[in-house]
Design a protein around this motif. Structure first.
Motif, PDB file in Angstrom:
ATOM      1  N   ALA A   1       0.769  -1.268  -0.041  1.00 38.40           N
ATOM      2  CA  ALA A   1      -0.025  -0.004   0.272  1.00 38.40           C
ATOM      3  C   ALA A   1       0.974   1.315  -0.057  1.00 38.40           C
ATOM      4  CB  ALA A   1      -0.887  -0.006   1.196  1.00 38.40           C
ATOM      5  N   VAL A   2       1.774   1.402   0.660  1.00 36.98           N
ATOM      6  CA  VAL A   2       2.595   2.394   1.031  1.00 36.98           C
ATOM      7  C   VAL A   2       3.547   2.666  -0.551  1.00 36.98           C
ATOM      8  CG1 VAL A   2       4.627   3.648   2.083  1.00 36.98           C
ATOM      9  CG2 VAL A   2       3.166   2.445   3.435  1.00 36.98           C
ATOM     10  N   ALA A   3       4.062   1.493  -1.126  1.00 36.85           N
ATOM     11  CA  ALA A   3       4.692   1.643  -2.426  1.00 36.85           C
ATOM     12  C   ALA A   3       3.637   2.327  -3.453  1.00 36.85           C
ATOM     13  CB  ALA A   3       5.469   0.274  -2.779  1.00 36.85           C
ATOM     14  N   LEU A   4       2.542   1.650  -3.316  1.00 32.17           N
ATOM     15  CA  LEU A   4       1.527   2.348  -4.230  1.00 32.17           C
ATOM     16  C   LEU A   4       1.217   3.736  -4.261  1.00 32.17           C
ATOM     17  CD1 LEU A   4      -0.631  -0.817  -4.595  1.00 32.17           C
ATOM     18  CD2 LEU A   4       0.232   0.375  -6.593  1.00 32.17           C
ATOM     19  N   MET A   5       1.177   4.221  -2.871  1.00 29.76           N
ATOM     20  CA  MET A   5       0.665   5.743  -2.572  1.00 29.76           C
ATOM     21  C   MET A   5       1.774   6.575  -2.994  1.00 29.76           C
ATOM     22  SD  MET A   5      -1.788   5.438   0.967  1.00 29.76           S
ATOM     23  CE  MET A   5      -0.551   4.608   1.956  1.00 29.76           C
ATOM     24  N   ARG A   6       3.059   5.964  -2.777  1.00 34.87           N
ATOM     25  CA  ARG A   6       4.185   7.000  -2.954  1.00 34.87           C
ATOM     26  C   ARG A   6       4.321   7.254  -4.705  1.00 34.87           C
ATOM     27  NH1 ARG A   6       8.809   4.161   0.791  1.00 34.87           N
ATOM     28  NH2 ARG A   6       8.113   5.247   2.919  1.00 34.87           N
ATOM     29  N   GLY A   7       3.818   6.226  -5.373  1.00 34.13           N
ATOM     30  CA  GLY A   7       4.244   6.276  -6.816  1.00 34.13           C
ATOM     31  C   GLY A   7       3.378   5.417  -7.568  1.00 34.13           C
ATOM     32  N   PRO A   8       2.047   5.231  -7.622  1.00 33.12           N
ATOM     33  CA  PRO A   8       1.470   4.050  -8.317  1.00 33.12           C
ATOM     34  C   PRO A   8       2.000   3.953  -9.802  1.00 33.12           C
ATOM     35  CG  PRO A   8      -0.049   6.216  -7.930  1.00 33.12           C
ATOM     36  CD  PRO A   8       1.221   6.383  -7.119  1.00 33.12           C
ATOM     37  N   LEU A   9       2.184   5.157 -10.652  1.00 34.48           N
ATOM     38  CA  LEU A   9       2.300   4.963 -12.081  1.00 34.48           C
ATOM     39  C   LEU A   9       3.757   4.252 -12.216  1.00 34.48           C
ATOM     40  CD1 LEU A   9       0.999   8.285 -13.323  1.00 34.48           C
ATOM     41  CD2 LEU A   9      -0.008   5.964 -13.292  1.00 34.48           C
ATOM     42  N   GLY A  10       4.659   4.682 -11.307  1.00 29.11           N
ATOM     43  CA  GLY A  10       5.985   4.169 -11.490  1.00 29.11           C
ATOM     44  C   GLY A  10       5.992   2.641 -10.983  1.00 29.11           C
ATOM     45  N   PHE A  11       5.257   2.415  -9.744  1.00 30.55           N
ATOM     46  CA  PHE A  11       5.297   1.013  -9.289  1.00 30.55           C
ATOM     47  C   PHE A  11       4.487   0.173 -10.558  1.00 30.55           C
ATOM     48  CE2 PHE A  11       3.031  -2.483  -6.944  1.00 30.55           C
ATOM     49  CZ  PHE A  11       3.986  -2.802  -6.133  1.00 30.55           C
ATOM     50  N   LEU A  12       3.425   0.402 -11.004  1.00 24.96           N
ATOM     51  CA  LEU A  12       2.874  -0.411 -11.962  1.00 24.96           C
ATOM     52  C   LEU A  12       3.740  -0.542 -13.219  1.00 24.96           C
ATOM     53  CD1 LEU A  12      -0.664   0.677 -11.653  1.00 24.96           C
ATOM     54  CD2 LEU A  12       0.151  -1.312 -10.724  1.00 24.96           C
ATOM     55  N   THR A  13       4.231   0.344 -13.696  1.00 23.76           N
ATOM     56  CA  THR A  13       5.164   0.137 -14.945  1.00 23.76           C
ATOM     57  C   THR A  13       6.572  -0.635 -14.428  1.00 23.76           C
ATOM     58  OG1 THR A  13       6.220   2.375 -14.704  1.00 23.76           O
ATOM     59  CG2 THR A  13       4.316   2.286 -16.078  1.00 23.76           C
ATOM     60  N   SER A  14       6.912  -0.705 -13.316  1.00 22.81           N
ATOM     61  CA  SER A  14       8.007  -1.479 -12.880  1.00 22.81           C
ATOM     62  C   SER A  14       7.956  -2.750 -12.771  1.00 22.81           C
ATOM     63  CB  SER A  14       8.754  -0.907 -11.775  1.00 22.81           C
ATOM     64  OG  SER A  14       8.066  -1.203 -10.552  1.00 22.81           O
ATOM     65  N   LEU A  15       6.681  -3.205 -12.548  1.00 21.01           N
ATOM     66  CA  LEU A  15       6.415  -4.809 -12.402  1.00 21.01           C
ATOM     67  C   LEU A  15       6.903  -5.618 -13.312  1.00 21.01           C
ATOM     68  CD1 LEU A  15       2.821  -4.516 -10.651  1.00 21.01           C
ATOM     69  CD2 LEU A  15       4.816  -4.880  -9.605  1.00 21.01           C
ATOM     70  N   ARG A  16       6.938  -5.131 -14.660  1.00 24.81           N
ATOM     71  CA  ARG A  16       7.231  -6.338 -15.745  1.00 24.81           C
ATOM     72  C   ARG A  16       8.661  -6.654 -15.627  1.00 24.81           C
ATOM     73  NH1 ARG A  16      10.760  -3.901 -19.267  1.00 24.81           N
ATOM     74  NH2 ARG A  16      11.193  -1.972 -19.181  1.00 24.81           N
ATOM     75  N   THR A  17       9.648  -5.938 -14.735  1.00 26.82           N
ATOM     76  CA  THR A  17      11.092  -6.197 -14.550  1.00 26.82           C
ATOM     77  C   THR A  17      11.230  -7.365 -13.695  1.00 26.82           C
ATOM     78  OG1 THR A  17      11.456  -4.604 -12.854  1.00 26.82           O
ATOM     79  CG2 THR A  17      11.781  -3.973 -15.237  1.00 26.82           C
ATOM     80  N   HIS A  18       9.948  -7.684 -12.981  1.00 29.85           N
ATOM     81  CA  HIS A  18       9.939  -8.826 -11.950  1.00 29.85           C
ATOM     82  C   HIS A  18       9.262 -10.237 -12.208  1.00 29.85           C
ATOM     83  CE1 HIS A  18      11.485  -5.694  -9.127  1.00 29.85           C
ATOM     84  NE2 HIS A  18      10.178  -4.762  -9.541  1.00 29.85           N
ATOM     85  N   GLY A  19       8.943 -10.057 -13.448  1.00 33.11           N
ATOM     86  CA  GLY A  19       8.438 -11.249 -14.114  1.00 33.11           C
ATOM     87  C   GLY A  19       7.058 -11.120 -14.755  1.00 33.11           C
ATOM     88  N   ASP A  20       6.488 -12.256 -15.329  1.00 34.50           N
ATOM     89  CA  ASP A  20       5.191 -12.239 -15.994  1.00 34.50           C
ATOM     90  C   ASP A  20       4.133 -12.278 -15.040  1.00 34.50           C
ATOM     91  OD1 ASP A  20       6.530 -12.466 -18.343  1.00 34.50           O
ATOM     92  OD2 ASP A  20       6.203 -14.583 -18.691  1.00 34.50           O
TER      93      ASP A  20
END
Length: 454
Positions: A18-37
């Motif tokens: 929740a904290v990571a999402l609130m700090r920067g939801p757009l950056g968090f979501l676009t970074s998820l691809r680097t961690h796997g499918d």
């Protein structure tokens, strides 16, 4: 949920991501691809899976359609919106979609195009050369009035259209708030915000009921009642049964919810991108002048404006309004080499996938001609889904493309919108990715003599 899936970084005990999402939801979501499918993201105490692979997104939207419902976030707004086509799933969704689909037939959209043009011309006629307008709010006003008039036609007068359009922003704000609010407690408290939301929904449903009553009492011709007449005439393909008044109201709310906020947001971003790229704006203006000239827009023009189409395709990529789409597993099934258990919440982000540099080189660059080099048909399935895919593919897609073409072409041949010096526009992630504001200066478009075609 299988423990083999990677977990996104930033998880905190009890709070999840929740904290990571609130700090920067757009950056968090676009970074998820680097961690796997498939990436585990905990929304508070609720574990979820985010899907980043286009092939698995396609699988989710198509092959696994009978294993999924819409998910917890849709459950939260269903008491407000009813079980219309947006929220129904399985056989019920297929039944409702079959009844609604005729409302978006090409012959109907041909009539809607005239309304789209009239509303855009009326709203833009009041702009003053050299004046400043809030483009985000202006596009909302245009879009909501188009939807009100195409839905209800001449059953109600223009004042009633304006009233309905004025209610919609509060209704959509309520839907977005209920979708993203944590837990269920806040929406049950007697807060002024909740009272305002409840009042708006009551007003909307009462207005829809009055319109349906007027249609039935006044023997209105079908063509005068817009989309409403098509919905009233719709019959269940299996039983021949018409929709009840409650079902009709639910469908109108669903169609309005699906087609208003996303379209308004996209059109605001469109004029922002044209202001940043005047050479693209001029190419669009020249194409509209060559194809349409000074006559009224027609549906046939939509297919004869290839550069405008590419501009809108690129808009729906780099400025995709939808942040996340949700589903929920209703029973266990395999996915991507792992196993999804019943009850797991599944998400993917069209916004993030459309900005994946592996799929779209230099993804933040607004380049309509990228679609010449690599058309959407050459992309992996699931890579470009501006209107979804599979059985839940948006039934109003052609309506949306037509509306964007008409609003763009009608506006651009009369006006040029520019960003004032020093104005910074930020993306505000909500249920849609909105601009924080968008003040723009209005100047008359340069006049150009149309060159006759041989």
């Amino acid at each position: 949920m299988s423990a083999s899936y990677a977990t996104a970084p930033g998880r905190l005990p009890g709070l999840g991501h929740a904290v990571a999402l609130m700090r920067g939801p757009l950056g968090f979501l676009t970074s998820l691809r680097t961690h796997g499918d498939l990436v585990r993201v905990d929304l508070g105490p609720m574990p979820s899976l985010f899907i980043t692979s286009p092939s698995l997104i396609h699988t989710l939207l198509t092959d696994r359609k009978d294993l999924l419902d819409k998910g917890r976030f849709y459950d939260k707004v269903r008491p407000l919106t009813g079980n219309g086509v947006i929220h129904a799933y399985g056989d019920e969704h297929r039944r409702q979609q079959a009844m609604i689909k005729p409302s978006f037939h090409r012959d109907e959209i041909t009539r809607y195009v005239e309304v789209m043009r009239e509303v855009t011309e009326e709203k833009s006629r009041s702009w003053q050369a050299g004046g400043r307008i809030p483009v985000d709010r202006v596009m909302r006003d245009i879009t909501f009035n188009i939807l009100a008039r195409t839905m209800f036609g001449s059953v109600v007068d223009r004042a009633a259209h304006e009233e309905l359009a004025a209610i919609l922003p509060t209704v959509l704000e309520a839907i977005m708030w209920r979708t993203v609010s944590p837990g269920d407690l806040l929406e049950k408290l007697p807060l002024p915000m909740n009272r305002r939301f409840d009042t708006a929904f009551t007003q909307l449903r009462e207005a829809i009921s009055r319109v349906m009553l007027a249609y039935r009492q006044n023997s209105v011709e079908p063509g005068e009642a817009g989309m409403l007449s098509m919905l009233l005439a719709a019959r269940d393909p299996d039983t021949g049964r018409a929709m009840t008044d409650e079902e009709l109201c639910n469908q109108i709310v669903s169609v309005t919810m699906a087609g208003s906020e996303t379209a308004a947001t996209a059109m605001a971003w469109l004029f922002y991108e044209l202001a940043r790229h005047p050479e693209i704006e001029e190419r669009v203006r020249e194409e509209v002048a060559d194809v349409v000239g000074d006559r009224d827009f027609e549906l046939a023009d939509v297919g004869n404006l290839p550069y405008s189409r590419r501009v809108l395709q690129e808009l729906m990529r780099v400025r995709q309004p939808i942040l996340v789409i949700s589903r929920r597993a209703v029973r266990d099934f395999p996915l991507g080499g792992g196993h999804v258990r019943a009850g797991t919440e599944l998400f993917y982000s069209p916004y993030a996938v459309h900005r994946d540099p592996d799929l779209f080189p230099d993804p933040l660059r607004f380049d309509p001609d990228r679609w010449l080099d690599k058309p959407a048909t050459q992309l992996p399935k699931g890579a470009y889904t501006p209107f979804g895919a599979g059985p839940r593919h948006c039934v109003g897609e052609q309506f949306a493309w037509a509306m964007m073409h008409v609003v763009l072409g009608t506006t651009i041949r009369r006006w040029r919108l520019t960003l004032p010096d020093g104005v910074k526009i930020k993306e505000m992630p909500w249920a849609t990715v909105n601009p924080n504001h968008m003040p723009m200066t209005v100047t008359p478009a340069p006049r150009r003599t149309r060159v006759a075609r041989e």
